[in-house]
Design a protein around this motif. Sequence first.
Motif, PDB file in Angstrom:
ATOM      1  N   GLU A   1      -6.039   3.345   0.755  1.00 25.40           N
ATOM      2  CA  GLU A   1      -7.351   3.359   1.346  1.00 25.40           C
ATOM      3  C   GLU A   1      -7.541   3.979   2.725  1.00 25.40           C
ATOM      4  N   PRO A   2      -8.737   4.444   2.657  1.00 27.71           N
ATOM      5  CA  PRO A   2      -8.885   5.123   4.070  1.00 27.71           C
ATOM      6  C   PRO A   2      -8.820   4.452   5.481  1.00 27.71           C
ATOM      7  N   THR A   3      -7.871   4.787   6.157  1.00 26.23           N
ATOM      8  CA  THR A   3      -7.612   4.353   7.560  1.00 26.23           C
ATOM      9  C   THR A   3      -7.659   5.374   8.562  1.00 26.23           C
ATOM     10  N   PRO A   4      -7.726   5.190   9.840  1.00 25.30           N
ATOM     11  CA  PRO A   4      -7.416   6.072  10.911  1.00 25.30           C
ATOM     12  C   PRO A   4      -5.795   6.889  10.556  1.00 25.30           C
ATOM     13  N   GLU A   5      -5.122   6.113  10.177  1.00 29.34           N
ATOM     14  CA  GLU A   5      -3.583   6.323   9.787  1.00 29.34           C
ATOM     15  C   GLU A   5      -3.443   7.387   8.790  1.00 29.34           C
ATOM     16  N   THR A   6      -3.907   6.861   8.006  1.00 30.85           N
ATOM     17  CA  THR A   6      -4.044   7.571   6.350  1.00 30.85           C
ATOM     18  C   THR A   6      -4.757   8.842   6.434  1.00 30.85           C
ATOM     19  N   ILE A   7      -5.677   8.871   7.279  1.00 34.58           N
ATOM     20  CA  ILE A   7      -6.445   9.972   7.245  1.00 34.58           C
ATOM     21  C   ILE A   7      -5.984  11.079   8.119  1.00 34.58           C
ATOM     22  N   LYS A   8      -5.310  10.688   9.181  1.00 34.20           N
ATOM     23  CA  LYS A   8      -4.758  11.533  10.142  1.00 34.20           C
ATOM     24  C   LYS A   8      -3.642  12.302   9.448  1.00 34.20           C
ATOM     25  N   SER A   9      -2.695  11.384   8.857  1.00 31.51           N
ATOM     26  CA  SER A   9      -1.545  11.955   8.233  1.00 31.51           C
ATOM     27  C   SER A   9      -1.739  12.714   6.794  1.00 31.51           C
ATOM     28  N   GLY A  10      -3.120  12.724   6.435  1.00 32.00           N
ATOM     29  CA  GLY A  10      -3.257  13.454   5.020  1.00 32.00           C
ATOM     30  C   GLY A  10      -2.994  12.554   4.024  1.00 32.00           C
TER      31      GLY A  10
END
Length: 317
Positions: free
Chosen positions: A249-258
């Motif tokens: 899912e998109p989250t700030p963490e998964t977006i930032k990490s790619g």
Amino acid sequence: MLQRSRVTSIGWVALVAALAMSFGLAACGGGGGGSGDGGDGLRGAIEIDGSSTVQPITSAVAEEFKKLHNGVNPNVATSGTGGGFKRFTSGETAISNASRTIKDEEAADAASNGVEFIELLVAADGLSVVVHPDNDFATCLTVDELKAMWEPGSSINNWNQVRPDFPDRKLELYGPDTDSGTFDYFTEEIVGETQASRDDYSPSANDNFLVQGISGDRNSLGYFGYAFYLENSSALNVVAVDNGHGCVEPTPETIKSGEYEPLSRPLFIYVNRAKLQRPEVRAFVEFYLDNAAELAAEVGYVALTDAEYDEARNKIS
């Protein structure tokens, strides 16, 4: 005769006093900014257009900037990344919000019009696939399934055509229009070719229209920037995306990490180099970069690293 002279003298004194008081009030009026410039000499309008995805960040920056510089009026329009670049490359706007990099033909238009520009990375986004809140079956879709739904000529018009165990219900698609950088990014990453998409869906340049459409249609699926999902998460369900490494899912963490791939993406502003020489434009852009991390997070996007913002500052210095 002496009496007339005395009256005339008193009149002049009164007049001088009145003028002094008038100038004093003018100097103090408006909290020290009687000229409407906030006392810092900065005045003028800054024309900004482009991506509806980047607009929430730029509008937040503009709101905070005006609190400090009330003589400057940043006008933030949203005609999509492509529509914004049309105005920007003709020299009409000072700043263009963009959810993709400028295309070669757009850069060529800028050059032919004598427009030199600077590309500034300001935040990151996770383009979000969303469904109606009553949809409890499409919790995760693969990239191949999304491609089959959206590619040109797709005949999928029922949820059970996406996956046999999905219910027999009509599929209604919503998405950005063809001037949108979000449309360009999604088609390139999911379909495999920019601007390649089926055309029998409900398009709009207005993300709020898409939110309303999807949240009001139980058979819907659509996509837009992460901030608009986050702002409306009580009225939408986000769909995890599987690119071969499991559902994410998109989250700030998964977006930032790619980790949220392939839909994590950079967000930009483009600045007209000549217009940057105007003091109010330079002050605005500097303020933008100094505050982008905090304000991007406030409106639902992901801040960059300090080093990345320093790199952007170096570009305008």
